[in-house]
Write an enzyme that holds these catalytic residues in place. Sequence first.
Site, mmCIF file in Angstrom:
data_model
loop_
_atom_site.group_PDB
_atom_site.id
_atom_site.type_symbol
_atom_site.label_atom_id
_atom_site.label_comp_id
_atom_site.label_asym_id
_atom_site.label_seq_id
_atom_site.Cartn_x
_atom_site.Cartn_y
_atom_site.Cartn_z
ATOM 1 N N ARG A 273 0.817 -1.205 -0.161
ATOM 2 C CA ARG A 273 0.123 -0.007 0.037
ATOM 3 C C ARG A 273 0.857 1.182 0.007
ATOM 4 O O ARG A 273 1.677 1.367 0.934
ATOM 5 C CB ARG A 273 -1.060 -0.081 1.261
ATOM 6 C CG ARG A 273 -1.871 1.259 1.073
ATOM 7 C CD ARG A 273 -2.853 1.229 2.077
ATOM 8 N NE ARG A 273 -2.753 1.150 3.731
ATOM 9 C CZ ARG A 273 -3.696 1.181 4.556
ATOM 10 N NH1 ARG A 273 -4.822 1.519 4.460
ATOM 11 N NH2 ARG A 273 -3.288 1.317 5.858
ATOM 12 N N ASP B 86 -4.013 3.103 14.211
ATOM 13 C CA ASP B 86 -3.170 3.831 13.117
ATOM 14 C C ASP B 86 -3.893 5.084 12.695
ATOM 15 O O ASP B 86 -4.546 5.527 13.538
ATOM 16 C CB ASP B 86 -3.190 2.769 11.828
ATOM 17 C CG ASP B 86 -4.483 2.709 10.901
ATOM 18 O OD1 ASP B 86 -5.396 3.282 11.430
ATOM 19 O OD2 ASP B 86 -4.501 1.968 9.890
#
Length: 555
Positions: free
Chosen positions: A179, A460
Amino acid sequence: MAQINPTTLDNVKILGEVSDKPLLSKATPRDILTKDALKFIVLLHRSFNETRKQLLENRQKVQERLDAGESLHFLEETKYIREDPNWKCLPTHPKLQCRKIEITGPPDAKMIVNAFNTDVFTYMTDFEDSCSPTWNNMIYGQVNLYDAIRDRIDFTNEATGKRYKINREGRRVPVMIVRPRGWHMVDKHILVDGEPISASIMDFGLFFFHNAKFLLSQGLAPFFYLPKMEHYKEAQLWNDIFCVAQDCLEIPRGTIKATVLIETLPISYQLDEVLYALRDHSAGLNCGRWDYMFSTIKRLRNQKQHILPDRHQVTMTVPFMTNYVKQLIKICHKRGVHAMGGMAATIPIKDDPEKNAAAMEAVRQDKLREVLAGHDGTWIAHPGLLPTALSVFQEHMPTPNQIHVQKNVEITEADLVDTNIPDGKITMKGVSANIYIGLNYMESWLRGLGCVPINNLMEDAATAEVSRLQLYSWCKHAVKMDDTGKTITPEFISKLIDEEAERCAANKPNNKFKIAADCLKKEINGHTEVAEFLTTLLYDDIVTIGPEVDISSLK
């Protein structure tokens, strides 16, 4: 004005250190930032950066319309794509047919080894939300991936004596998906024609340039997760980049396979269009639940009827979240691709068996809901969740996926913004939780850590974003707390932020809680515009500009 040759390195500056020292693997940054690799990412940047910037401007125009009270709609211009039942995406790569359990984490050497040694099906290595984009994290992340896929990571942690090496003997090694950072991010350590390089292009380009052909030689391919898009034209941009990148390396178009994270409210109205734009390269869509919640709060922040209650009450069973999941699964399966489920962020609680059992049961229920809804796989943040998540998917989805399952649901434009949550409450506990999580995550991020355990959850950037935007919207609309009756004001929240920052900073030398608190307060007090993303708000504090690198000295 004379046109610049897109591959020339004139007007290109590297302001981050390009070390020739290995850290925990064999390669070094000098093996990654070679002249040819730099030419490749510079070509992509010069070819596509203007389009990227125009698309970011388009996001702000959408926000302005929403601020004026307008609604989001399915696009009239692409009705023909949605209503054509005949088109499908190209079949995905054989190695991506079964993705029941995916583990995620940043590209540091320990995490990479631990992820590859977990018996999941796929591993998303993340330059984005679970990784603070310091120059070292980004460049050594590329180094680590380069060595990991070539089986060249082998080191011992001196403090613990633990050896880190990928175990490939007699087992199926997870398939890696990368990613890159989102379109909104730049990297100020590389300047092209006087402006920072697109972080998306840098992350994608360096990985693809060095590893695509090697992966093909191993029966694999370059696989990607694409984050934070808000319009199908942003998916078209990725598709154009994929085509040029494959042409440059003389790799057939359609080799790259990419899964798009559906984690913004606007793009949930354009799912068919996203798949159509990437139909030769698509590996499906994923429900990025926390970012989707954040995006919904952010985009609807000036519409008082859409204020959300305490975050623990905004579950996957509330109307707007359920409807987005139903829509995603229906469209993915109609077009022949995977519909991936969301993150289980729970961390096993080792010192409390009773609490741990309750946490694992919550994970089991979450994964059961996903597989019964029609998802083809799901995410976990910790290897300890694998047995729970896998047992649910194996029992209820014995096939590699369930793309063949077609659900006949009709989701309207209004369904996607049905933020009505019966008995939803905003409480002092919810305010305090947002401040605590927001401050602790931001402080860790400023120290270079993007994946942080807080209250038995692996947080996160997405979960911190929810905290930040909820605090802002509650202040902006002067919400009254349901438990105390007190009105939430910027002054009240600022005082709580200062108190919490002081508590958190106690006994933690060299911390960055003051910077985190000041950033949070500026937005709440209206001293700055609400930043589109936490990562752009804080980015300048982690940039480490050094002396300009002599490009002629690169390999």
